[in-house]
Design an enzyme around this catalytic site. Structure first.
Site, PDB file in Angstrom:
ATOM      1  N   HIS A   1       0.821  -1.208   0.000  1.00  0.00           N
ATOM      2  CA  HIS A   1       0.000   0.000   0.000  1.00  0.00           C
ATOM      3  C   HIS A   1       0.853   1.255   0.000  1.00  0.00           C
ATOM      4  CE1 HIS A   1      -4.196  -1.583   1.274  1.00  0.00           C
ATOM      5  NE2 HIS A   1      -4.168  -1.225   0.011  1.00  0.00           N
TER       6      HIS A   1
ATOM      7  N   CYS B   1      -6.681  -7.248 -19.578  1.00  0.00           N
ATOM      8  CA  CYS B   1      -6.804  -6.533 -18.304  1.00  0.00           C
ATOM      9  C   CYS B   1      -5.641  -6.813 -17.357  1.00  0.00           C
ATOM     10  CB  CYS B   1      -8.122  -6.877 -17.608  1.00  0.00           C
ATOM     11  SG  CYS B   1      -8.291  -8.619 -17.170  1.00  0.00           S
TER      12      CYS B   1
ATOM     13  N   GLU C   1      -7.025 -17.086 -18.882  1.00  0.00           N
ATOM     14  CA  GLU C   1      -5.824 -17.108 -18.042  1.00  0.00           C
ATOM     15  C   GLU C   1      -5.285 -18.528 -17.846  1.00  0.00           C
ATOM     16  OE1 GLU C   1      -6.920 -15.314 -14.316  1.00  0.00           O
ATOM     17  OE2 GLU C   1      -8.921 -16.185 -14.363  1.00  0.00           O
TER      18      GLU C   1
END
Length: 751
Positions: free
Chosen positions: A356, A671, A600
């Site tokens: 983060h 994506c 995938e």
């Protein structure tokens, strides 16, 4: 032998300097091997030579002597990257005499390379006067010793104690946030360390509970203050980082566990360490890179609690000029503690690009490098350069290097200003081919008006985050409200919602899943099909949320075969029928969502034609597709170098997908991270892809790049990639291509 090996390594590790360590190495090795001579040659890559740094048995030279790369038996060991065992070295065709050190009196020679991460750091040699080959046990001992020494020598190199580090210290880490900074380094040593908390008990349990409560309230207040401070600077998705901390602090389970430890007689600090390490371990064991990094967030939370146990308020520093913040482990609170105009860059000893703190650094536009092995005392207050593109930290650079980076920094600022001005322009190539640019959304929808103006919708919304943050499965109503807020944010634009991608690699706190190989286990659609009640609740929530917005599409993850797809479609149809009936009774119409699957799992590549009529679109998850094609876990540092999205097999798989999709007239998008990478985006458009979904920070630069390159040029680039044998060929050619179009500033410092 094992005992002797351990003793040598311990003595070398305890030495105060590199020279002392090498002296200890040759003396101890001679003793252990009962040989007459042991020497160590260190690679000086700047001068392209091996320098004799320490010896026991040869005459110590008055000046450094050595061999050019590729010469002598030492050079042969390095070139072949394997041991050489010779009974009569002087008559070997590669023997090269070094005058003045007395080597001519030795006949037998055994040399083994010291290798760290595929780079030869040096060569360890033992010699004897008699002509003989060293036996297998001796070879084994030396090879094992060299392998263990490699880590110690790599650490010494990271500390600037290497022969070729003459012009300042050059340290390397992981590039976490792009950009260039030149400033003084400042070491933040004010942070507590969770691992240093020792077991301790308390006398007054009520008083200890009160201490903990106060620390929690102080930490909560700090996160609220930090969120408010950044409210005008950051997008909602990034601000949700602070919401996550607040959520965790108020989690009843966490508070209950902490309170239980103190009730059992533990000191508050010791209670925090035990509970935080338990929670952190849950996330650390996950395979998903994003979720694995949440372990760092849990630890950050614990360290802030430790801080407020010892301090009633945060310490404020004042800086006269911008600094490069050095820290052991970068946290969001640290980033926020330094005024933005005084923070040039951040460098952390620990952490990774998915933490983060790294996400926040990127959002704030602060260059960041993680995982740098440095000694704080040697760098504090030194002038440094941080290259966030390459992951470099340069300490006390010479004036030529400094001048060059100052020039690059100026160019970078100029380029950033130009790129941002074109954010709201359509994404079209130089020859006016329209490219759809979508967002990948994570913690929450991004409500920035500027970014929304520049994208065509959400190409991937990860629905699993709310499931991971709660103590139980969120209800249908809770999910409906969550999805409504996202669909409302992007009114009139498509939002692709991926169904729950949870399972062995992302276990829920309230549903334990233990598997030997979770990445190939019970995850994605496999999990939800085994729990149709969870799947139906989520799909119904999505459908309910879409009423009145009519912009929601559904994406199914981890599909490996048509049977899974068909079963999913049956459940989706059932949920649609139920919600449509209820909506009609209330006077509303329910739009039938488009259904797509993630490409995938490699097996589905060979069943693409069967998708026609079953799905409305497909979306390529390049991250997982690359991992599964190459059989490599990119989160495993030992094999992370094998993970390469430019591997020819990956390139050909991507081309196969777009070619078949066009034949089937099946819309397709990408994506994964490749779509938001400057090199990846150019290759994908060149192959034929016209829809790319990426993180917020990549939108402006990808749109700018596409506007300055024609489709025909990108097609030629893709053709070369498809003919290449090695990934490095693809990378080199693409970098030349980017440079040739004047766009080098998107892949390195400058413009």
């Amino acid at each position: 032998m094992l005992t002797q090996l351990r003793e040598i390594v311990e003595k070398v590790a305890a030495a105060p300097s590199l020279l002392d360590a090498l002296e200890q190495l040759v003396i101890s090795t001679c003793k252990a091997m009962k040989t007459e001579c042991c020497s160590v040659y260190i690679a000086d890559h700047q001068r392209q030579r091996f320098t004799l740094m320490a010896t026991k048995g040869l005459k110590k030279p008055h000046r450094h002597v050595g061999l050019p790369f590729g010469q002598g038996l030492v050079g042969l060991v390095a070139d072949r990257a394997e041991p050489i065992n010779v009974a009569d070295a002087r008559h070997h065709p590669h023997f090269k005499h070094l005058p003045g050190i007395g080597e001519e009196s030795f006949s037998s020679f055994f040399g083994t390379p010291i290798i760290h991460q595929r780079q030869v750091l040096g060569v360890l040699v033992i010699q004897q006067r008699e002509q003989r080959e060293f036996d297998e046990s001796e070879e084994s001992f030396m090879v094992t010793l060299a392998a263990q020494l490699a880590v110690l020598l790599a650490h010494a190199k990271a500390q600037g104690m290497w022969p070729d580090q003459h012009n300042g210290l050059h340290l390397v880490g992981s590039a976490a946030s792009t950009g260039v900074a030149v400033a003084r380094a400042w070491w933040d040593d004010n942070q507590p360390r969770l691992e240093l908390v020792a077991p301790a008990s308390c006398l007054d349990r009520d008083a200890e509970q009160e201490r903990l409560s106060i620390a929690i309230e102080l930490a909560s207040a700090e996160f609220r203050r930090l969120r408010k401070r950044f409210d005008s600077e950051l997008h909602k998705e990034t601000l949700a980082i602070f919401d996550l901390f607040s959520h965790l602090l108020n989690d009843p389970m966490l508070r209950k566990d902490l309170s239980h430890k103190i009730a059992g007689g533990d000191l508050a600090e010791w209670a925090i360490r035990q509970v935080v390490e338990t929670y952190s371990a849950r996330f650390s064991n996950m395979e998903d890179a994003y979720l694995k990094e949440r372990a760092h967030d849990i630890r950050e939370l614990g360290q802030r609690l430790l801080y407020f146990l010892a301090n009633e308020k945060a310490t404020d520093h004042s800086w006269e000029e911008p600094v490069v913040l050095l820290t052991r482990e970068l946290t969001a609170a640290m980033l926020a503690s330094v005024p933005r105009d005084k923070l040039a860059a951040v460098v952390s000893q620990e952490g990774a690009a998915n933490s983060h703190a790294a996400i926040l650094s990127r959002a704030l536009g602060i260059p960041a490098v993680m995982g740098v092995d440095f000694v704080p005392e040697k760098i504090h207050n030194c002038q440094v350069i941080v290259d966030g593109y390459r992951g470099d930290l340069l300490v006390n650079p010479n004036r030529h290097v400094l001048a060059e980076y100052l020039r690059l920094q100026k160019e970078e600022q100029e380029l950033a200003e130009v790129v941002e001005t074109g954010l709201d322009k359509p994404a079209a190539t130089l020859d006016d081919e329209r490219i759809n640019i979508f967002l990948n959304a994570g913690l929450s929808a991004d409500t920035s008006i500027a970014v929304n103006r520049g994208v065509d919708g959400v190409g991937l919304y990860r629905t699993e985050v709310p499931f991971l943050l709660q103590r139980s499965f969120p209800s249908e109503e809770e999910q409906t409200q969550q999805y409504q807020s996202i669909l409302k944010t992007y009114g009139g634009k498509p939002v692709v919602m991926r169904t729950l991608d949870i399972g062995g690699d992302k276990p829920l706190p309230y549903l334990a899943i233990e598997e030997d190989n979770p990445f190939l286990g019970w995850r994605g659609i496999r999990f939800t099909l085994d729990h149709p009640e969870i799947f139906l609740i989520q799909v119904r929530a999505m459908l309910k949320a879409s009423i009145g917005h009519d912009n929601m599409d559904i994406l199914l993850p981890m599909i490996s075969g048509i049977a899974e797809l068909d079963e999913s479609l049956v459940l989706i149809e059932r949920a649609y029928t139920e919600v449509a009936k209820t909506a009609a009774e209330q006077g509303y119409a329910l739009r039938r969502p488009r259904i797509g699957i993630m490409i995938e799992v490699p097996s589905i590549l060979y069943q693409l034609p069967v998708l026609k009529g079953r799905v409305d679109y497909i979306s390529v998850g390049s991250n997982d597709l690359t991992q599964y094609l190459l059989a490599v876990d990119r989160n495993n540092s030992r094999v992370a170098g094998v993970y390469d999205a430019l591997h020819p097999a990956v390139i050909h798989a991507l081309k196969h997908i777009i070619d078949v999709s066009q034949q089937l007239e099946l819309p397709v998008s990408v994506c994964g991270e490749l779509a938001g990478d400057p090199i990846g985006a150019l290759l994908l458009v060149g192959m034929g892809y016209r829809s790319l979904s990426m993180n917020t920070r990549n939108v402006a630069k990808i749109k700018y790049m596409l506007r300055h390159v024609s489709v025909s040029d990108m097609e030629q680039l893709a053709d070369f990639a498809l003919s290449a044998i090695y990934a490095d060929e693809v990378r080199r050619n693409t970098i030349e291509f980017v440079d040739g179009h004047g766009l080098g500033g998107f892949i390195r410092a400058g413009k």
